[in-house]
Structure formats: structure tokens, C-alpha cells
Design an enzyme around this catalytic site. Sequence first.
Site, PDB file in Angstrom:
ATOM      1  N   MET A   1       1.124  -1.138   0.317  1.00 24.12           N
ATOM      2  CA  MET A   1       0.432  -0.246  -0.165  1.00 24.12           C
ATOM      3  C   MET A   1       1.014   0.707  -0.537  1.00 24.12           C
ATOM      4  O   MET A   1       0.174   2.263  -0.268  1.00 24.12           O
ATOM      5  CB  MET A   1      -1.420   0.394   0.909  1.00 24.12           C
TER       6      MET A   1
ATOM      7  N   ASP B   1      -1.573  18.690 -10.171  1.00 21.85           N
ATOM      8  CA  ASP B   1      -1.322  19.739  -9.193  1.00 21.85           C
ATOM      9  C   ASP B   1      -0.648  21.069  -9.676  1.00 21.85           C
ATOM     10  O   ASP B   1      -1.662  21.940  -9.975  1.00 21.85           O
ATOM     11  CB  ASP B   1      -1.195  19.528  -7.375  1.00 21.85           C
TER      12      ASP B   1
END
Length: 161
Positions: A112, A127
Amino acid sequence: MPLTHFTSAGEAHMVDVGNKAVTRRRAVAEGWIRMEAATLSLIESGRHAKGDVLGIARIAGIMGAKRTADLVPLCHPLSLTRAEIDLAILAEDGSVYCRATVETTGQTGVEMEALCAVQVSLLTIYDMCKAVDRGMTISNVRLLEKEGGASGHWIRDPSLT
């Protein structure tokens, strides 16, 4: 194999890893962000008004790996021994490729953390570049390899897309 994040009553819980052996754990994940050629050129030339896009994305990916347990509710907080983010401009593909390698010595794996590192790196690129290219696409984020623990060494079958 049953899902381990649920009790026999079907309630979500954090898996108890207390009895697992402490072993070296490693995971590798990858992903891409595709964009317009002009956007890629800005990144490659270092002329982007916000600065070193890939350098900042690399640091963001490391931070993402370190903060995975804060984002994924049932992940264990881990003390990472390594988080490496490799970014490559693929001009012929109109993309930036990201590969994250994460390691620890512990009782649970770092899959993960590697996946989160890739996502955060690519989101940071988005972004920083969204003002010039809102059509960017993040794709094919996936685990390539994991090793350590009871399940041993796993490598993605190259025929899987």
C-alpha cells in the site's frame, strides 16, 4: 482466501500482525500521467513557473509512502527503511512514468505504501501542471512486485495489463 480486514461478523477491523515474523519487506509499484506535449516540454525544460515539478513530485511520493496509514484506514503505521521514487519523461508517449520502491523490516508488507507513493507523486504533477493542462490522465497504477512475509515473493505476470 478470506478477506482479512473483516471479522467473522462482517465488521471491518485492523488485522492483528503481532504473531507474524519480522522479515524484510519490499514492494514496487508503477503508474503514468499522460499530458499534452507542451506541458511535458515545460516539465522537461525546467521552465515551469512553479519550479522543479519532478523534484517536488519525488519528495511528495516519499511523503505519501510515509503517510499511507493516515490515508488508508486499516493500514498499519510502518517505520520505512527505504522509499525511492523514480520519475522518467517519456516524450514519445506524452507521459511521465513513476516507479516507487518501498522497504521495511517488519510484520506486514509495504504494498500500500508503494502504491500510495506512486499516486501521490502523480497527483503532485497534476496539481503543479493543472493550470496549463487540465486534461492530464493518471493511469495504470499497479503493483509490480512484493517480497517478504508468509506469502513470499510475488511478481506481476507481464501478460497482465
